[in-house]
Write a protein that holds these residues in place. Structure first.
Motif, PDB file in Angstrom:
ATOM      1  N   VAL A  55       0.857  -1.183   0.000  1.00 14.24           N
ATOM      2  CA  VAL A  55       0.000   0.000   0.000  1.00 14.24           C
ATOM      3  C   VAL A  55       0.896   1.236   0.000  1.00 14.24           C
ATOM      4  N   ARG A  56       0.575   2.181  -0.875  1.00 17.02           N
ATOM      5  CA  ARG A  56       1.357   3.410  -0.865  1.00 17.02           C
ATOM      6  C   ARG A  56       0.699   4.415   0.073  1.00 17.02           C
ATOM      7  N   MET A  57       1.425   4.794   1.103  1.00 15.72           N
ATOM      8  CA  MET A  57       0.949   5.781   2.061  1.00 15.72           C
ATOM      9  C   MET A  57       2.009   6.853   2.237  1.00 15.72           C
ATOM     10  N   LEU A  58       1.607   8.107   2.042  1.00 15.31           N
ATOM     11  CA  LEU A  58       2.504   9.250   2.206  1.00 15.31           C
ATOM     12  C   LEU A  58       3.791   9.066   1.415  1.00 15.31           C
ATOM     13  N   GLY A  59       3.614   8.555   0.208  1.00 15.47           N
ATOM     14  CA  GLY A  59       4.725   8.439  -0.725  1.00 15.47           C
ATOM     15  C   GLY A  59       5.573   7.200  -0.580  1.00 15.47           C
ATOM     16  N   GLU A  60       5.354   6.397   0.458  1.00 16.97           N
ATOM     17  CA  GLU A  60       6.162   5.209   0.682  1.00 16.97           C
ATOM     18  C   GLU A  60       5.300   3.951   0.575  1.00 16.97           C
ATOM     19  N   LEU A  61       5.951   2.826   0.288  1.00 16.13           N
ATOM     20  CA  LEU A  61       5.259   1.553   0.179  1.00 16.13           C
ATOM     21  C   LEU A  61       5.344   0.789   1.497  1.00 16.13           C
ATOM     22  N   TRP A  62       4.202   0.224   1.894  1.00 15.76           N
ATOM     23  CA  TRP A  62       4.120  -0.529   3.145  1.00 15.76           C
ATOM     24  C   TRP A  62       3.516  -1.900   2.871  1.00 15.76           C
ATOM     25  N   GLU A  63       3.996  -2.894   3.587  1.00 12.39           N
ATOM     26  CA  GLU A  63       3.562  -4.266   3.363  1.00 12.39           C
ATOM     27  C   GLU A  63       2.117  -4.467   3.819  1.00 12.39           C
ATOM     28  N   ALA A  64       1.379  -5.222   3.026  1.00  9.38           N
ATOM     29  CA  ALA A  64      -0.009  -5.542   3.353  1.00  9.38           C
ATOM     30  C   ALA A  64      -0.265  -7.001   2.989  1.00  9.38           C
ATOM     31  N   GLU A  65      -1.244  -7.586   3.666  1.00 11.00           N
ATOM     32  CA  GLU A  65      -1.582  -8.981   3.414  1.00 11.00           C
ATOM     33  C   GLU A  65      -3.091  -9.151   3.365  1.00 11.00           C
ATOM     34  N   VAL A  66      -3.556  -9.887   2.351  1.00 12.34           N
ATOM     35  CA  VAL A  66      -4.971 -10.223   2.273  1.00 12.34           C
ATOM     36  C   VAL A  66      -5.286 -11.241   3.360  1.00 12.34           C
ATOM     37  N   VAL A  67      -6.321 -10.955   4.152  1.00 13.57           N
ATOM     38  CA  VAL A  67      -6.681 -11.849   5.250  1.00 13.57           C
ATOM     39  C   VAL A  67      -8.101 -12.376   5.021  1.00 13.57           C
ATOM     40  N   GLU A  68      -8.509 -13.312   5.843  1.00 18.78           N
ATOM     41  CA  GLU A  68      -9.840 -13.883   5.698  1.00 18.78           C
ATOM     42  C   GLU A  68     -10.900 -12.817   5.934  1.00 18.78           C
ATOM     43  N   ASP A  69     -12.054 -13.002   5.339  1.00 15.29           N
ATOM     44  CA  ASP A  69     -13.163 -12.098   5.566  1.00 15.29           C
ATOM     45  C   ASP A  69     -13.535 -12.136   7.046  1.00 15.29           C
ATOM     46  N   SER A  70     -13.810 -10.960   7.601  1.00 14.14           N
ATOM     47  CA  SER A  70     -14.116 -10.844   9.022  1.00 14.14           C
ATOM     48  C   SER A  70     -12.965 -11.392   9.858  1.00 14.14           C
ATOM     49  N   PRO A  71     -11.797 -10.775   9.768  1.00 12.56           N
ATOM     50  CA  PRO A  71     -10.653 -11.312  10.512  1.00 12.56           C
ATOM     51  C   PRO A  71     -10.861 -11.289  12.022  1.00 12.56           C
ATOM     52  N   TYR A  72     -11.680 -10.356  12.512  1.00 14.57           N
ATOM     53  CA  TYR A  72     -12.042 -10.365  13.915  1.00 14.57           C
ATOM     54  C   TYR A  72     -13.308 -11.198  14.108  1.00 14.57           C
ATOM     55  N   ASP A  73     -13.235 -12.187  14.960  1.00 15.63           N
ATOM     56  CA  ASP A  73     -14.387 -13.050  15.274  1.00 15.63           C
ATOM     57  C   ASP A  73     -15.047 -13.587  14.000  1.00 15.63           C
ATOM     58  N   PRO A  74     -14.318 -14.351  13.197  1.00 18.74           N
ATOM     59  CA  PRO A  74     -14.868 -14.828  11.919  1.00 18.74           C
ATOM     60  C   PRO A  74     -16.079 -15.747  12.064  1.00 18.74           C
ATOM     61  N   THR A  75     -16.261 -16.382  13.218  1.00 14.07           N
ATOM     62  CA  THR A  75     -17.423 -17.266  13.396  1.00 14.07           C
ATOM     63  C   THR A  75     -18.619 -16.535  14.004  1.00 14.07           C
ATOM     64  N   ASN A  76     -18.464 -15.226  14.270  1.00 14.79           N
ATOM     65  CA  ASN A  76     -19.543 -14.409  14.864  1.00 14.79           C
ATOM     66  C   ASN A  76     -19.956 -14.905  16.242  1.00 14.79           C
ATOM     67  N   ALA A  77     -19.041 -15.492  16.963  1.00 21.21           N
ATOM     68  CA  ALA A  77     -19.349 -15.985  18.304  1.00 21.21           C
ATOM     69  C   ALA A  77     -19.715 -14.844  19.242  1.00 21.21           C
ATOM     70  N   ASN A  78     -19.036 -13.706  19.103  1.00 16.13           N
ATOM     71  CA  ASN A  78     -19.305 -12.580  20.000  1.00 16.13           C
ATOM     72  C   ASN A  78     -20.682 -11.983  19.746  1.00 16.13           C
ATOM     73  N   ILE A  79     -21.067 -11.891  18.480  1.00  9.76           N
ATOM     74  CA  ILE A  79     -22.377 -11.335  18.141  1.00  9.76           C
ATOM     75  C   ILE A  79     -23.488 -12.217  18.703  1.00  9.76           C
ATOM     76  N   ARG A  80     -23.250 -13.523  18.685  1.00  8.53           N
ATOM     77  CA  ARG A  80     -24.264 -14.474  19.159  1.00  8.53           C
ATOM     78  C   ARG A  80     -24.141 -14.759  20.664  1.00  8.53           C
ATOM     79  N   MET A  81     -23.382 -13.967  21.347  1.00  7.80           N
ATOM     80  CA  MET A  81     -23.045 -14.245  22.740  1.00  7.80           C
ATOM     81  C   MET A  81     -24.266 -14.681  23.555  1.00  7.80           C
ATOM     82  N   ASN A  82     -24.112 -15.795  24.243  1.00  7.43           N
ATOM     83  CA  ASN A  82     -25.211 -16.314  25.061  1.00  7.43           C
ATOM     84  C   ASN A  82     -25.496 -15.388  26.234  1.00  7.43           C
TER      85      ASN A  82
END
Length: 833
Positions: free
Chosen positions: A805-832
């Protein structure tokens, strides 16, 4: 004169001529253009003719880029020289912060393919020794643009239009528009010159047109009255002066040096370019007044206003400082004419609100630069049904029916004097505010809220210190991490770890009901309709198969629905929804649509402790179980009572945690606000603004309309297959499937700098080659690094793919991650509970 045409273009400036040209080029044979005076007699004739490629808007950058390339082809096609001087464009920076602005813009330019160079003060001085550079920090230089003769390029486009069959008729003033249900009848008067004045004759005309385009420039307010709509395009005075010859400049050129680029000293609110051995100085000063708020006087033709040199004295002295050789050049000529503006500086391009086959092309503050591209993309929308780029950011309906003439005039004046300010991505402009406020506004302000402006609404961006001065937010803005950043971090953490409260009152809300409602919405949207008491996320598509609107649909009854969509797009969504329902009423039956945005406030409460807070105030036979998964499951809606306030509660959270949206009667908002805050004290409830919410939704890969979702990508390309029901027929389905997957939306985690985050306009690269762009960006409190969403080619949309990713004129490393990298199983949303 033709009396029955496919399209009638009203307005003979550069924009109107371009639209007529491109409609004919796109294959429409019967096109007529009407001009009340002479071609170019509006703002076109006194425009300075600059062609700046610099623009922070992705859509507008595409428009300007097309114009610059298109104008270079006109002479070969028409034989007319458009007067294009490709001298380049030099934007100088006096400060590091200004250079940060240029670096941020540069990645937008890179994502569009606009060439540019970064220059040091020494490089500037080496190329153009007449420019003083010792107080500069650097510059950005566009080698491919410059300036053009506005009258010549308009005449060239007009000739090209005539060659393609367009009939151009001068001295025709439109007096009325009538829609018959299948065509427009355009009626008007033949104008004649009497004693130097343009006056109506007794001769009239009438044209029947399937489509009408208005490109009426300074006369936009008259157009609005004739159409019965609101158009926030009002002119502001713009001054520029022409100097006598500069001997040093003449000697410089006589020595064989090329013409100077257009020299923009943004920190001095001015531009300078060469003009026949001298200079033109154009300024964007403070206190330039709006003119013609209620219409252009009949006596005003190709006229000018009186010059106000005192108003531009600082800019004149700044020119002498920057180009010392011009000090002894006297004033040769001066101009002070009307240039149309809109509140955000972007033109109004697209379908008119509430009308069929009526198109607006109004409010062009950079009309010469935008004319070519506007004609090209407008023709695509009219002929093909959609442009190849997302034009929603320029849609005339981005300003709703709440907008008034006074609002537009004051915001347009502000926009004018903001042309050369630092355009921070977290910029919030103060004029005409506050205007639309929810009842809790004063309470929020007293608790440190720093507000953003969304469709006229005041919405908390974040909550700063309680004793913050009025200038706190303004002083803390930055192209890096502003002073607001740490407040947003703490707010985001509160939702991830405890409980937070967000004011989402600005959400757009519609009720759709009646015997035809179910069949209509099933056709109108691409997902299955929810069962009664449940909700679904879904999308309405354009005829071209791309995403027109995102909806959360709550089903209240067999044929009764409550639709929630983005707050910035109320009139945009309402217009589309109503027109679609009208089109299908005969097929599906009676459909009633109500815009209820102003009737319902919305608070979003979210976080692991949100259920605990609500338990304390819910009125139920068993408060302990009323909000449990069994009685109130995820993705369901219920009518509940919180204290004495009836609430339509929806169990959904844009932040990706356990939470509810609490839709409540607007008149009870303060009562509910106080109730929730008191109940939340023991759980450490924190008030949360829109910026933290934006970060959190990216951790869940939730797409946002206007960012990931738009009219240039399908829901399938947004990688949302779970919200597309291919077993049913829906509007745009065939077109969506025919497009396939041209690019794909992904989530990326970024190892970026310590002091900056992406803003969602950065270029994505692989091995030094641009392969995509970010559409959203921010900081992840969970991963403690930068995060973003964006589009890449399908073969690169795989988990683990390394990009930059180019930010402020410089290139920075980035990685494609899984969809919904935070709580991908939605366990928190379904919290009992």
């Amino acid at each position: 004169m033709k009396t029955h045409v496919k399209a009638c273009v009203v307005g003979g400036g550069a924009v109107g001529a371009s639209i007529a040209y491109h409609l004919a080029k796109a294959g429409w044979k019967d096109v007529v253009l009407l001009e009340r005076d002479e071609l170019t007699s509006g703002s076109t004739w006194h425009a300075a003719g600059l062609l700046p490629l610099f623009n922070m808007s992705y859509a507008t950058t595409h428009i300007h880029d097309y114009s610059v390339k298109f104008y270079k082809t006109l002479e070969e096609e028409t034989g007319l020289n458009a007067g294009f001087s490709v001298v380049g464009n030099l934007r100088m920076a006096q400060t590091k912060e200004r250079m940060d602005e240029y670096l941020l813009y540069g990645t937008t330019a890179e994502s569009v393919g606009v060439p540019f160079e970064q220059l040091t003060p020494a490089q500037i001085k080496e190329r153009w020794p007449l420019i003083r550079t010792e107080d500069l920090h650097g510059a950005i230089y566009h080698p491919t643009d410059g300036y053009i003769n506005p009258a010549d390029v308009t005449m060239a486009m007009a000739k090209g239009a005539r060659q393609r069959g367009v009939e151009i008729i001068r001295k025709r003033q439109v007096d009325s528009y009538e829609w018959t249900g299948s065509e427009w009848i355009v009626r008007g008067t033949v104008m004649v010159e009497v004693g130097g004045n343009l006056v109506p004759s007794e001769e009239t005309f009438e044209i029947h047109a399937e489509h009408v385009v208005t490109a009426t420039g300074n006369h936009a307010q008259r157009t609005a009255k004739l159409l019965g709509i609101k158009i926030p395009a009002i002119p502001v005075e713009h001054q520029f002066i022409v100097t006598d010859a500069d001997p040093e400049l003449q000697a410089y050129r006589a020595a064989g040096h090329a013409e100077h680029p257009v020299i923009r000293d943004a920190d001095a609110q001015s531009y300078v370019r060469e003009e026949r051995g001298g200079w033109i100085l154009g300024v964007y000063e403070k206190n330039a007044p709006a003119r013609f708020e209620y219409g252009v006087p009949d006596s005003f033709r190709a006229d000018l206003f009186q010059l106000d040199l005192e108003r531009i004295e600082d800019q004149y002295m700044a020119m002498i400082h920057r180009i010392p050789s011009c000090e002894n050049s006297g004033l040769k000529d001066d101009f002070n004419g009307p240039i149309c503006y809109t509140p955000d500086g972007n033109p109004l391009v697209g379908p008119a609100p509430g009308l069929r086959n009526m198109w607006l092309a109004e409010g062009f503050s950079f009309g010469i630069t935008a004319a070519g591209g506007t004609g090209y993309y407008m023709a695509q929308m009219m002929v093909e049904g959609e442009a190849e780029i997302d034009m929603a950011s320029l849609d005339p309906k981005r300003y709703g029916s709440w907008m008034t003439t006074e609002f537009a005039a004051r915001k347009n004046e502000e926009c004018y004097d903001h042309v050369y300010i630092l355009h921070h991505p977290d910029e919030e402009r103060p004029a005409a505010r506050p205007l639309r406020t929810a009842p809790a506004y004063d309470r929020q302000k007293a608790l440190g809220a720093q507000f953003g402006f969304v469709n006229g609404w005041e919405r908390p961006n974040y909550y700063g210190p309680l004793d913050a001065p009025e200038t706190f937010d303004h002083d803390g803005r930055s192209f890096r991490r502003g002073t607001w950043w740490q407040y947003a971090v703490e707010e985001a953490k509160s939702i991830r770890e405890g409980v937070g409260l967000v004011d989402a009152t600005a959400f757009t809300k519609h009720v759709v009901k009646g015997p035809g409602a179910t069949a209509f919405l099933d056709w109108f949207t691409c997902n299955k309709l929810p069962k009664i008491g449940r909700i679904n996320l879904t999308y309405a598509l354009t005829d071209a198969g791309t995403t027109r609107t995102e909806y959360t649909i709550v089903r209240n009854g067999e044929d009764s629905y409550y639709l929630v969509s983005a707050g910035a797009w109320t009139d945009y969504d309402a217009d589309f929804l109503r027109k679609a329902a009208e089109d299908k009423a005969n097929e599906f039956g009676y459909i009633e649509i109500q815009t209820v945005t102003n009737q319902w406030g919305v608070f979003a409460i979210a976080g692991p402790k949100s259920r605990d807070v609500l338990k304390k105030i819910i009125k139920d036979a068993d408060p302990e179980t009323a909000l449990s998964n069994k009685r109130f499951p995820w993705l369901s809606a219920q009518q509940i009572e919180l204290g004495m306030c009836p609430v339509n509660a929806i169990r959904v959270a844009y932040t990706g945690e356990l939470g509810w949206e609490l839709h409540h009667p607007i008149e009870m908002q303060n009562y509910l606000w106080d109730l929730i805050l008191k109940a939340g004290e023991e759980y450490g409830l924190k008030l949360v603004g829109a910026r933290a919410q934006n970060w959190l939704r990216q951790e869940k890969s939730y797409r946002a309309f206007g960012n990931e979702l738009g009219r240039d990508a399908t829901p399938a390309e947004a990688d949302l297959p779970r919200f597309i029901d291919l077993s049913k027929d829906f509007n745009g389905k065939e077109a969506m499937e025919a497009k396939g997957i041209r690019s794909k939306c992904v989530t990326l985690l970024i190892d970026g700098p310590d002091d900056a985050d992406p803003w969602g306009r950065e270029a994505l690269l692989l091995d030094g080659k641009k392969i995509g762009r970010l559409t959203s960006g921010g900081y992840s409190v969970h991963f403690e690094k930068q995060i973003g969403l964006g589009y890449v080619s399908p073969e690169l949309a795989v988990v683990g793919q390394k990009l930059q990713v180019r930010m402020l004129g410089e290139l920075w490393e980035a990685e494609v991650v899984e969809d919904s990298p935070y709580d991908p199983t939605n366990a928190n949303i379904r919290m009992n509970g």
